[in-house]
Scaffold this motif. Structure first.
Motif, PDB file in Angstrom:
ATOM      1  N   MET A   1     -24.898  32.387  -2.487  1.00  0.00           N
ATOM      2  CA  MET A   1     -25.187  31.670  -3.650  1.00  0.00           C
ATOM      3  C   MET A   1     -24.085  31.815  -4.772  1.00  0.00           C
ATOM      4  SD  MET A   1     -28.929  31.951  -5.674  1.00  0.00           S
ATOM      5  CE  MET A   1     -29.661  33.477  -4.548  1.00  0.00           C
ATOM      6  N   ARG A   2     -23.462  30.779  -5.263  1.00  0.00           N
ATOM      7  CA  ARG A   2     -22.328  30.584  -6.335  1.00  0.00           C
ATOM      8  C   ARG A   2     -22.922  29.890  -7.473  1.00  0.00           C
ATOM      9  NH1 ARG A   2     -17.909  26.250  -4.657  1.00  0.00           N
ATOM     10  NH2 ARG A   2     -19.376  25.124  -3.961  1.00  0.00           N
ATOM     11  N   LEU A   3     -22.017  30.389  -8.698  1.00  0.00           N
ATOM     12  CA  LEU A   3     -22.588  29.849  -9.925  1.00  0.00           C
ATOM     13  C   LEU A   3     -21.237  28.908  -9.865  1.00  0.00           C
ATOM     14  CD1 LEU A   3     -23.819  29.679 -12.611  1.00  0.00           C
ATOM     15  CD2 LEU A   3     -22.302  31.258 -13.506  1.00  0.00           C
ATOM     16  N   LEU A   4     -21.783  27.477 -10.272  1.00  0.00           N
ATOM     17  CA  LEU A   4     -20.502  26.547  -9.820  1.00  0.00           C
ATOM     18  C   LEU A   4     -19.923  26.531 -11.110  1.00  0.00           C
ATOM     19  CD1 LEU A   4     -22.752  23.314  -8.579  1.00  0.00           C
ATOM     20  CD2 LEU A   4     -20.741  24.922  -7.512  1.00  0.00           C
ATOM     21  N   PRO A   5     -18.278  26.660 -11.040  1.00  0.00           N
ATOM     22  CA  PRO A   5     -17.422  26.263 -12.106  1.00  0.00           C
ATOM     23  C   PRO A   5     -17.690  25.257 -12.862  1.00  0.00           C
ATOM     24  CG  PRO A   5     -16.560  26.043 -10.245  1.00  0.00           C
ATOM     25  CD  PRO A   5     -17.575  26.213  -9.865  1.00  0.00           C
ATOM     26  N   PRO A   6     -17.119  24.988 -14.112  1.00  0.00           N
ATOM     27  CA  PRO A   6     -16.893  23.719 -14.868  1.00  0.00           C
ATOM     28  C   PRO A   6     -16.353  22.508 -14.056  1.00  0.00           C
ATOM     29  CG  PRO A   6     -16.293  25.563 -16.108  1.00  0.00           C
ATOM     30  CD  PRO A   6     -16.548  26.028 -14.972  1.00  0.00           C
ATOM     31  N   GLY A   7     -16.662  21.523 -14.085  1.00  0.00           N
ATOM     32  CA  GLY A   7     -16.168  20.506 -13.538  1.00  0.00           C
ATOM     33  C   GLY A   7     -17.438  19.527 -12.845  1.00  0.00           C
ATOM     34  N   ARG A   8     -16.941  18.310 -12.312  1.00  0.00           N
ATOM     35  CA  ARG A   8     -17.983  17.447 -11.528  1.00  0.00           C
ATOM     36  C   ARG A   8     -17.764  17.759 -10.077  1.00  0.00           C
ATOM     37  NH1 ARG A   8     -20.213  13.540 -14.283  1.00  0.00           N
ATOM     38  NH2 ARG A   8     -20.008  11.899 -12.695  1.00  0.00           N
ATOM     39  N   HIS A   9     -18.881  17.807  -9.556  1.00  0.00           N
ATOM     40  CA  HIS A   9     -19.078  18.384  -8.100  1.00  0.00           C
ATOM     41  C   HIS A   9     -19.936  17.428  -7.279  1.00  0.00           C
ATOM     42  CE1 HIS A   9     -17.712  22.644  -9.207  1.00  0.00           C
ATOM     43  NE2 HIS A   9     -18.336  22.157 -10.282  1.00  0.00           N
ATOM     44  N   GLY A  10     -18.910  17.132  -6.205  1.00  0.00           N
ATOM     45  CA  GLY A  10     -19.378  16.137  -5.104  1.00  0.00           C
ATOM     46  C   GLY A  10     -20.400  16.662  -4.226  1.00  0.00           C
ATOM     47  N   ALA A  11     -21.297  16.075  -3.364  1.00  0.00           N
ATOM     48  CA  ALA A  11     -22.072  16.602  -2.543  1.00  0.00           C
ATOM     49  C   ALA A  11     -21.386  17.379  -1.542  1.00  0.00           C
ATOM     50  CB  ALA A  11     -23.144  15.776  -2.099  1.00  0.00           C
ATOM     51  N   ALA A  12     -20.074  16.765  -0.925  1.00  0.00           N
ATOM     52  CA  ALA A  12     -19.287  17.379   0.005  1.00  0.00           C
ATOM     53  C   ALA A  12     -18.906  18.893  -0.269  1.00  0.00           C
ATOM     54  CB  ALA A  12     -18.266  16.492   0.312  1.00  0.00           C
ATOM     55  N   THR A  13     -18.872  19.264  -1.482  1.00  0.00           N
ATOM     56  CA  THR A  13     -18.226  20.412  -1.778  1.00  0.00           C
ATOM     57  C   THR A  13     -19.488  21.544  -2.234  1.00  0.00           C
ATOM     58  OG1 THR A  13     -18.098  20.398  -3.985  1.00  0.00           O
ATOM     59  CG2 THR A  13     -16.280  19.544  -2.582  1.00  0.00           C
ATOM     60  N   LEU A  14     -20.492  20.988  -2.129  1.00  0.00           N
ATOM     61  CA  LEU A  14     -21.795  21.975  -2.395  1.00  0.00           C
ATOM     62  C   LEU A  14     -22.572  22.441  -1.201  1.00  0.00           C
ATOM     63  CD1 LEU A  14     -23.359  19.597  -5.111  1.00  0.00           C
ATOM     64  CD2 LEU A  14     -21.777  21.263  -5.482  1.00  0.00           C
ATOM     65  N   ALA A  15     -23.290  23.835  -1.636  1.00  0.00           N
ATOM     66  CA  ALA A  15     -23.919  24.384  -0.308  1.00  0.00           C
ATOM     67  C   ALA A  15     -25.104  24.579  -1.065  1.00  0.00           C
ATOM     68  CB  ALA A  15     -23.240  25.641  -0.094  1.00  0.00           C
ATOM     69  N   ARG A  16     -26.228  24.699  -0.060  1.00  0.00           N
ATOM     70  CA  ARG A  16     -27.737  25.240  -0.546  1.00  0.00           C
ATOM     71  C   ARG A  16     -27.425  26.589  -1.288  1.00  0.00           C
ATOM     72  NH1 ARG A  16     -32.047  27.643   2.556  1.00  0.00           N
ATOM     73  NH2 ARG A  16     -34.108  26.583   1.822  1.00  0.00           N
ATOM     74  N   GLY A  17     -28.293  26.701  -2.332  1.00  0.00           N
ATOM     75  CA  GLY A  17     -27.772  28.080  -2.951  1.00  0.00           C
ATOM     76  C   GLY A  17     -27.065  28.067  -4.320  1.00  0.00           C
ATOM     77  N   ASP A  18     -26.317  26.968  -4.304  1.00  0.00           N
ATOM     78  CA  ASP A  18     -25.249  27.029  -5.359  1.00  0.00           C
ATOM     79  C   ASP A  18     -26.181  26.695  -6.479  1.00  0.00           C
ATOM     80  OD1 ASP A  18     -23.178  27.106  -3.849  1.00  0.00           O
ATOM     81  OD2 ASP A  18     -22.460  25.040  -3.966  1.00  0.00           O
ATOM     82  N   ARG A  19     -25.557  27.287  -7.654  1.00  0.00           N
ATOM     83  CA  ARG A  19     -26.339  27.324  -8.932  1.00  0.00           C
ATOM     84  C   ARG A  19     -25.632  26.639 -10.206  1.00  0.00           C
ATOM     85  NH1 ARG A  19     -27.130  32.153 -11.417  1.00  0.00           N
ATOM     86  NH2 ARG A  19     -25.619  32.999  -9.731  1.00  0.00           N
ATOM     87  N   ILE A  20     -26.253  26.156 -11.319  1.00  0.00           N
ATOM     88  CA  ILE A  20     -25.769  25.567 -12.395  1.00  0.00           C
ATOM     89  C   ILE A  20     -26.469  26.184 -13.569  1.00  0.00           C
ATOM     90  CG2 ILE A  20     -25.407  23.782 -14.094  1.00  0.00           C
ATOM     91  CD1 ILE A  20     -24.643  22.053 -11.671  1.00  0.00           C
TER      92      ILE A  20
END
Length: 149
Positions: A1-20
Motif C-alpha cells: 500500500m503506497r501513497l501516490l506521489p503528485p502527478g497524473r497516474h494511469g491504470a497501468a502503473t497503479l496497484a490495489r491498495g494504492d492511496r491518494i
C-alpha cells in the motif's frame, strides 16, 4: 500500500491498495446557502442553526450531496490524480452530519482494477474515506472510475 506521489497516474502503473490523500476543506454556511439556492433543497436543518437544533443537531447541517460534490472536487484537485475519462457510478453512505464550519478530509484507496472494453482503459474501484476535524467518519463509499491505462 503506497501513497501516490503528485502527478497524473494511469491504470497501468497503479496497484490495489494504492492511496491518494486529497487534502481537506472547511464546509461553510455560504456553501450551504449556495447549494440550497442552486438545487432548491431548503429543508430547514440546512437553513438555520435554530431549526437544526430543533431536530437534534448542534448547528446547520450541510446537504449530504453538497459534501459528496466537495469530495469529488477535492479528488480532482489533489496533487496525485487518476488519468480519468468518466465516473461510472457511486455507492455512498452518510454516517454523521457535516455541520457548517466542519473541516472534511478525504482519502482514496484503490480497491480494484479491472479491464475495460477498450484496450487503453481500465475501471478503477475507488474506496473513499471522509472524516471530519475530529477524525470521525462522516461519509464513505465507492466510485467506479473509467481511467486510461
Amino acid at each position: 500500500m503506497r501513497l501516490l506521489p503528485p502527478g497524473r497516474h494511469g491504470a497501468a502503473t497503479l496497484a490495489r491498495g494504492d492511496r491518494i490523500d486529497c487534502g481537506s476543506m472547511t464546509v461553510t454556511a455560504e456553501m450551504i446557502d449556495a447549494f440550497a439556492d442552486m438545487t432548491g433543497d431548503r429543508f430547514e436543518i440546512h437553513m438555520s442553526d435554530e431549526a437544526a437544533r430543533r431536530h437534534g443537531f448542534d448547528a446547520r447541517v450541510a446537504h449530504g450531496l453538497l459534501v459528496l460534490s466537495l469530495i469529488d472536487g477535492l479528488k480532482n484537485r489533489a496533487p496525485a490524480q487518476f488519468r480519468a475519462r468518466a465516473s461510472l457510478d457511486w455507492h455512498w453512505s452518510f454516517h454523521r452530519p457535516v455541520l457548517a464550519g466542519d473541516r472534511i478530509a478525504v482519502t482514496i484507496t484503490i480497491a480494484a482494477i479491472e479491464r475495460a472494453r477498450q484496450e487503453n482503459q481500465a475501471v478503477l474501484t475507488l474506496d473513499f474515506d471522509v472524516t471530519n476535524q475530529h477524525g470521525e467518519s462522516v461519509q464513505s463509499g465507492t466510485n467506479r472510475l473509467l481511467a486510461y491505462r
